[in-house]
Design a protein around this motif. Structure first.
Motif, PDB file in Angstrom:
ATOM      1  N   GLU A  45      -9.380 -17.110 -29.252  1.00  0.00           N
ATOM      2  CA  GLU A  45     -10.428 -16.478 -28.439  1.00  0.00           C
ATOM      3  C   GLU A  45     -11.317 -17.540 -27.797  1.00  0.00           C
ATOM      4  O   GLU A  45     -11.729 -17.412 -26.643  1.00  0.00           O
ATOM      5  CB  GLU A  45     -11.291 -15.551 -29.303  1.00  0.00           C
ATOM      6  CG  GLU A  45     -10.523 -14.407 -29.948  1.00  0.00           C
ATOM      7  CD  GLU A  45     -11.414 -13.372 -30.623  1.00  0.00           C
ATOM      8  OE1 GLU A  45     -10.921 -12.288 -30.924  1.00  0.00           O
ATOM      9  OE2 GLU A  45     -12.621 -13.649 -30.844  1.00  0.00           O
ATOM     10  N   LEU A  66      -9.195 -10.717 -29.005  1.00  0.00           N
ATOM     11  CA  LEU A  66      -7.736 -10.749 -29.085  1.00  0.00           C
ATOM     12  C   LEU A  66      -7.280 -10.303 -30.467  1.00  0.00           C
ATOM     13  O   LEU A  66      -7.931 -10.646 -31.460  1.00  0.00           O
ATOM     14  CB  LEU A  66      -7.215 -12.177 -28.859  1.00  0.00           C
ATOM     15  CG  LEU A  66      -7.516 -12.859 -27.534  1.00  0.00           C
ATOM     16  CD1 LEU A  66      -7.055 -14.317 -27.589  1.00  0.00           C
ATOM     17  CD2 LEU A  66      -6.831 -12.130 -26.385  1.00  0.00           C
ATOM     18  N   SER A  67      -6.192  -9.559 -30.519  1.00  0.00           N
ATOM     19  CA  SER A  67      -5.575  -9.282 -31.816  1.00  0.00           C
ATOM     20  C   SER A  67      -4.771 -10.518 -32.186  1.00  0.00           C
ATOM     21  O   SER A  67      -3.545 -10.545 -32.102  1.00  0.00           O
ATOM     22  CB  SER A  67      -4.656  -8.065 -31.730  1.00  0.00           C
ATOM     23  OG  SER A  67      -5.370  -6.924 -31.336  1.00  0.00           O
ATOM     24  N   VAL A 119      -3.709  -5.361 -38.492  1.00  0.00           N
ATOM     25  CA  VAL A 119      -3.445  -4.957 -37.112  1.00  0.00           C
ATOM     26  C   VAL A 119      -2.443  -5.878 -36.401  1.00  0.00           C
ATOM     27  O   VAL A 119      -1.522  -5.414 -35.720  1.00  0.00           O
ATOM     28  CB  VAL A 119      -4.771  -4.912 -36.311  1.00  0.00           C
ATOM     29  CG1 VAL A 119      -4.510  -4.829 -34.816  1.00  0.00           C
ATOM     30  CG2 VAL A 119      -5.631  -3.737 -36.762  1.00  0.00           C
ATOM     31  N   VAL A 142       0.713  -4.779 -33.958  1.00  0.00           N
ATOM     32  CA  VAL A 142       0.636  -4.936 -32.503  1.00  0.00           C
ATOM     33  C   VAL A 142       1.827  -5.748 -31.997  1.00  0.00           C
ATOM     34  O   VAL A 142       2.475  -5.384 -31.011  1.00  0.00           O
ATOM     35  CB  VAL A 142      -0.683  -5.628 -32.097  1.00  0.00           C
ATOM     36  CG1 VAL A 142      -0.668  -6.003 -30.621  1.00  0.00           C
ATOM     37  CG2 VAL A 142      -1.864  -4.713 -32.402  1.00  0.00           C
ATOM     38  N   ARG A 162     -17.224 -13.096 -25.034  1.00  0.00           N
ATOM     39  CA  ARG A 162     -16.315 -13.101 -26.155  1.00  0.00           C
ATOM     40  C   ARG A 162     -14.988 -12.532 -25.679  1.00  0.00           C
ATOM     41  O   ARG A 162     -14.951 -11.446 -25.104  1.00  0.00           O
ATOM     42  CB  ARG A 162     -16.818 -12.230 -27.295  1.00  0.00           C
ATOM     43  CG  ARG A 162     -15.935 -12.384 -28.524  1.00  0.00           C
ATOM     44  CD  ARG A 162     -15.485 -11.089 -29.102  1.00  0.00           C
ATOM     45  NE  ARG A 162     -14.517 -11.314 -30.163  1.00  0.00           N
ATOM     46  CZ  ARG A 162     -14.227 -10.421 -31.085  1.00  0.00           C
ATOM     47  NH1 ARG A 162     -14.859  -9.290 -31.114  1.00  0.00           N
ATOM     48  NH2 ARG A 162     -13.280 -10.673 -31.964  1.00  0.00           N
ATOM     49  N   MET A 211      -5.756   0.406 -34.017  1.00  0.00           N
ATOM     50  CA  MET A 211      -7.139   0.086 -34.336  1.00  0.00           C
ATOM     51  C   MET A 211      -7.333  -0.044 -35.841  1.00  0.00           C
ATOM     52  O   MET A 211      -6.816   0.757 -36.616  1.00  0.00           O
ATOM     53  CB  MET A 211      -8.043   1.183 -33.775  1.00  0.00           C
ATOM     54  CG  MET A 211      -7.887   1.399 -32.272  1.00  0.00           C
ATOM     55  SD  MET A 211      -8.532   0.024 -31.294  1.00  0.00           S
ATOM     56  CE  MET A 211     -10.259   0.124 -31.718  1.00  0.00           C
ATOM     57  N   ILE A 229      -1.246  -1.585 -24.555  1.00  0.00           N
ATOM     58  CA  ILE A 229      -1.614  -1.514 -25.968  1.00  0.00           C
ATOM     59  C   ILE A 229      -3.090  -1.876 -26.120  1.00  0.00           C
ATOM     60  O   ILE A 229      -3.515  -2.972 -25.768  1.00  0.00           O
ATOM     61  CB  ILE A 229      -0.718  -2.439 -26.823  1.00  0.00           C
ATOM     62  CG1 ILE A 229       0.740  -2.007 -26.662  1.00  0.00           C
ATOM     63  CG2 ILE A 229      -1.134  -2.366 -28.298  1.00  0.00           C
ATOM     64  CD1 ILE A 229       1.741  -2.871 -27.383  1.00  0.00           C
ATOM     65  N   ILE A 230      -3.851  -0.907 -26.594  1.00  0.00           N
ATOM     66  CA  ILE A 230      -5.269  -1.104 -26.875  1.00  0.00           C
ATOM     67  C   ILE A 230      -5.327  -1.490 -28.349  1.00  0.00           C
ATOM     68  O   ILE A 230      -4.981  -0.678 -29.202  1.00  0.00           O
ATOM     69  CB  ILE A 230      -6.048   0.233 -26.707  1.00  0.00           C
ATOM     70  CG1 ILE A 230      -5.683   0.947 -25.415  1.00  0.00           C
ATOM     71  CG2 ILE A 230      -7.536   0.053 -26.889  1.00  0.00           C
ATOM     72  CD1 ILE A 230      -6.161   0.300 -24.176  1.00  0.00           C
ATOM     73  N   SER A 231      -5.699  -2.722 -28.663  1.00  0.00           N
ATOM     74  CA  SER A 231      -5.725  -3.064 -30.082  1.00  0.00           C
ATOM     75  C   SER A 231      -6.949  -3.888 -30.394  1.00  0.00           C
ATOM     76  O   SER A 231      -7.380  -4.704 -29.590  1.00  0.00           O
ATOM     77  CB  SER A 231      -4.460  -3.827 -30.458  1.00  0.00           C
ATOM     78  OG  SER A 231      -4.434  -5.077 -29.829  1.00  0.00           O
ATOM     79  N   CYS A 232      -7.522  -3.651 -31.549  1.00  0.00           N
ATOM     80  CA  CYS A 232      -8.783  -4.312 -31.873  1.00  0.00           C
ATOM     81  C   CYS A 232      -8.529  -5.754 -32.286  1.00  0.00           C
ATOM     82  O   CYS A 232      -7.441  -6.128 -32.719  1.00  0.00           O
ATOM     83  CB  CYS A 232      -9.544  -3.540 -32.926  1.00  0.00           C
ATOM     84  SG  CYS A 232      -8.892  -3.726 -34.566  1.00  0.00           S
ATOM     85  N   PRO A 233      -9.550  -6.589 -32.119  1.00  0.00           N
ATOM     86  CA  PRO A 233      -9.380  -8.006 -32.409  1.00  0.00           C
ATOM     87  C   PRO A 233      -9.387  -8.285 -33.905  1.00  0.00           C
ATOM     88  O   PRO A 233      -9.242  -9.433 -34.303  1.00  0.00           O
ATOM     89  CB  PRO A 233     -10.585  -8.641 -31.724  1.00  0.00           C
ATOM     90  CG  PRO A 233     -11.608  -7.568 -31.653  1.00  0.00           C
ATOM     91  CD  PRO A 233     -10.871  -6.277 -31.554  1.00  0.00           C
ATOM     92  N   GLY A 288      -6.004  -6.283 -26.746  1.00  0.00           N
ATOM     93  CA  GLY A 288      -4.592  -6.382 -27.097  1.00  0.00           C
ATOM     94  C   GLY A 288      -4.181  -7.715 -27.691  1.00  0.00           C
ATOM     95  O   GLY A 288      -5.005  -8.496 -28.174  1.00  0.00           O
ATOM     96  N   GLU A 319     -10.975  -4.457 -27.406  1.00  0.00           N
ATOM     97  CA  GLU A 319      -9.624  -4.061 -27.830  1.00  0.00           C
ATOM     98  C   GLU A 319      -8.580  -4.372 -26.780  1.00  0.00           C
ATOM     99  O   GLU A 319      -7.769  -3.530 -26.395  1.00  0.00           O
ATOM    100  CB  GLU A 319      -9.610  -2.552 -28.154  1.00  0.00           C
ATOM    101  CG  GLU A 319     -10.373  -2.216 -29.395  1.00  0.00           C
ATOM    102  CD  GLU A 319     -11.711  -1.545 -29.139  1.00  0.00           C
ATOM    103  OE1 GLU A 319     -11.824  -0.871 -28.126  1.00  0.00           O
ATOM    104  OE2 GLU A 319     -12.632  -1.715 -29.953  1.00  0.00           O
TER     105      GLU A 319
END
Lengths: 357, 357
Positions: free
Chosen positions: B238, B231-232, A271, A275, B228, A294, A258-262, B202, B200
Motif C-alpha cells: 500500500e 489493498l487486499s 480474505v 480474493v 491510503r 469482506m 471484486i470488492i474486497s477489504c484490505p 481489491g 475495498e
C-alpha cells in the motif's frame, strides 16, 4: 467519451467519434517468427485485445505481415521507424494501419511517400511522437509537452496539405505529467482521435501505476480514443490493465469486479487467499458481475449486499449474500469453494437469460 | 497541492495547508498482538509510511495502544466503529488521531462524547464515511456520491456546533467514479483536509489500478492531503503504491524511477529480467534518480540520455549512458550487474555530495 473526435477505421474497428475506447497492445516476439507472433496475438485476442501492433524493423517482418494476418482476427498495425520504404511496403503487405514517428523517418518528402501510399490504400496512419525520439530541432525546448505537441502538429499540418486526414495522434512521454500536459494541449488543438499511452512506463507494478494515473486522468476528462498500456512484461498484462482502467471509469465493461477489504485487525476471515483464488478463477470470465469478499461486519454486509454476490466474515463462519440478501452461513474453511460455486451458478443464470433474449 | 485546506496535526505530522500529501497505511495484524503489530508498523516505517492506523474493535486493542506507541516512530490512528466508549478510551490511551464513521457510532449525543474527549486531548478526528456503511437514512439516495457527502457534511456541521474543527474527512466508495464525484463535491463544500482512498479496492493488481486511477484523478486536480491505498495484500505494498502514485504526479519524491521499454519485435536485449533485477535491488533506495533500460535504438539512446543512468540495447552489446553521455559498451550477458554497479557508484556520489552540503 471523446465523442467530438473524427472517426477513423482500423480494419473493422472504428475509433473516435463516440466509439468505445479501444484497447490495443503490441507483440514482443520477433515479427518474422510467424508462429510465435501469431500465438502471441491469439493470446491477446483471448483476453480482449482489439487492435495489435507489431514491430517492422526489416523486410522479413514485412514479408510476415500477410501470413500473420491470415491467422488472426483483429486489425494489425505495423510499427515503423527510420525506413520510409518499410512503411510503404508494410502498407502494400496489408497492414491495417501504420504507426510512424516522422522524426525517425527523416525528410518530409520521404514522409510524403508514406502518406501517399496510405491514401491510395485507404488506411490510417498514426503520427506517434515520442519524448525519447523527438526531432533534434526541438531538443532545446525545455517544456517537453510543448515540444511533443509542436512536433506532432507540424506533421499533422503536413499531412493535411497532402489532403490526408486519416490520422491518429499520440504524444507519449515516459513522464506522466508531461504526457498529461501534452495530450491536454493536443486535445484542445485538434479533433483527430488520440492514442493514449505512457511510454516506457516500467515494470508490471510501476508501469501499471504510472499508466493508471496518466491514462486515468486523461480519460476521466474525456480525452482518449484508444489506449495502450506499455509494460516491461507479458503483453497480456497490458490488455488486462488497460481494460481495468477503462472499467474503473465506467468506460468499458470487462469482467467481474471484486470488492474486497484490505483486511485489518478486525478481520474474522482470511480474505487475501480467498480474493486471490476467486480472481484467478474469474480471469477469463467476461460477465460484469460484482463480487464482494469482506472480512468483518463493519462494511462487510453493506458491500456484500450491494454486490451481486458476496461473502462477509463473521466470528466462526461467513455469510453468503446473493442479490442483496443473506443466502446462508458458510464455513470459513472452504469459503473460496463455496463462493465460487455460487458465482458459477450466477454466471450460468445470467448467460441463460442472455440466450433467451 | 490542496494548499487552501486547514492544517491539521497528527502526532508530529502535519497535513493540509500546503503540506506534502502524507502516506498512510493500516496494519492487518490483531492489534492486541503487540509484537506482531509493532513488527508490521516497523516494516511500514521502513518503506516510508508516515502515519499508521490500527483497528480497535475491543478493549484488548485499546490496552495495546500505549505499548505499541512506545515502540514505533510514526503517529498512530485508532480506527473505531460501533462503540463510542472505545473511541473515548482510545484517545485516553494515547492515540494520535481517531477515525470514526459516525453512522456506525449511532446517536449524535454519543458522537458528542467522542468529540468532547478529542477536544480535551487536542487530537484530530477523521469523519470517515463509507459507501459500505452509510447511515440507513441515506439508503434511498440513488447517487451514492451525494449520499456520502451529505452524510459527511451533516457530521461536520454537528462537530462545528460543538466548536470542534480538528477534522479530517473521507468519503470512500468501492466505486472509483462515486469516489471521484464524492471527493470533488466535498472539496468544493469544505476546506477540511481530505483523506483519499478507494475503499475495498481489491487485490494487489486490481486494487492498485483502481486506486491509481481514482486517487490520480483527484490528486491531479489538487484534491487530497493524505492518502491510503487499500489493498487486499501486505500493507507494505500500500505504501509503495501510494508513493508511486504521488511520484508519478510530481507530488512526492520516493525513489528511483525506472524508464523501461515494453519490449517489442525490435528488441535487441532481454529487457524484462534486467528491469526486474534492477527494481528489486533499488527497492529500498530513496535517492530519486532516473534509470533507463531500453531494448533498441528507437527511443533507447534518447531515453537513456535523458535519464541519470541507463542502458540501450544494441545488436550484440548495449551502451551504458551516464549523465547524458555514452560511457562505454557493455556485454548483454551481464547487463544487470554492470548497470547496477554504475548505479551504486552514482548513488554513493550523490550521497557524498549531500553530506558535504
Amino acid at each position: 467519451m471523446a465523442s467530438n473526435t473524427r472517426k477513423v477505421r482500423i480494419g473493422d474497428v472504428e475509433i473516435g467519434g463516440g466509439n468505445p475506447v479501444a484497447v490495443q497492445s503490441m507483440t514482443n516476439s520477433k515479427t518474422e517468427n510467424i508462429k510465435e507472433t501469431v500465438a502471441q496475438i491469439k493470446e491477446l485476442e483471448e483476453v480482449g485485445c482489439e487492435i495489435v501492433r507489431v514491430a517492422v524493423p526489416n523486410r522479413k517482418a514485412i514479408a510476415a505481415i500477410p501470413k500473420i494476418k491470415k491467422n488472426i482476427k483483429i486489425p494489425l498495425i505495423a510499427d515503423i521507424h527510420f525506413h520510409w520504404e518499410y512503411a510503404v511496403e508494410a502498407i502494400e503487405a496489408g497492414a491495417d494501419k501504420i504507426r510512424i514517428n516522422p522524426g525517425n523517418i527523416g525528410k518530409l518528402d520521404l514522409v510524403a511517400k508514406v502518406i501517399e501510399k496510405a491514401k491510395e490504400k485507404d488506411i490510417a496512419v498514426r503520427i506517434g511522437v515520442n519524448s525519447g525520439s523527438l526531432h533534434p530541432k526541438y531538443s532545446k525546448e525545455k517544456d517537453i509537452a510543448k515540444a511533443l505537441v509542436k512536433s506532432c502538429i507540424e506533421y499533422v499540418n503536413f499531412c493535411e496539405k497532402l489532403k490526408f486526414k486519416n490520422l491518429v495522434l499520440s504524444v507519449k512521454s515516459s513522464s506522466v505529467i508531461d504526457s498529461i500536459n501534452a495530450y491536454r494541449m493536443l486535445a484542445s488543438e485538434t479533433n483527430y482521435p488520440l492514442h493514449l499511452g505512457i511510454t516506457e512506463s516500467g515494470s508490471l507494478m510501476s508501469g501499471t501505476i504510472k499508466s493508471s494515473v496518466g491514462l486515468g486522468v486523461l480519460l476521466a476528462s474525456g480525452i482518449g480514443d484508444t489506449i495502450r498500456v506499455s509494460l516491461s512484461a507479458d503483453p497480456v498484462h497490458e490488455v488486462h490493465v488497460a481494460f481495468q482502467i477503462l472499467q474503473a471509469l465506467g468506460l468499458r465493461s470487462y469482467g467481474p469486479e471484486i470488492i474486497s477489504c484490505p483486511t485489518c485487525g478486525r478481520c474474522d476471515i482470511d480474505v487475501i487467499p480467498v480474493v486471490e483464488e476467486i480472481e484467478k478463477q474469474l480471469m477469463k470470465v467476461r460477465v460484469p458481475i460484482k463480487v464482494a469478499v469482506m472480512g468483518c461486519v463493519v462494511n462487510g454486509p453493506g458491500e456484500a449486499r450491494e454486490a451481486d454476490i458476496g461473502v462477509a466474515g463473521g466470528k466462526k463462519e461467513g455469510v453468503l449474500f446473493k442479490g442483496g440478501k443473506a443466502l446462508r452461513r458458510i464455513s470459513t474453511s472452504n469459503m473460496a469453494e463455496e463462493l465460487m460455486a455460487e458465482i458459477k451458478k450466477l454466471i450460468e443464470d445470467i448467460e441463460k437469460t442472455k440466450e433467451k433474449e
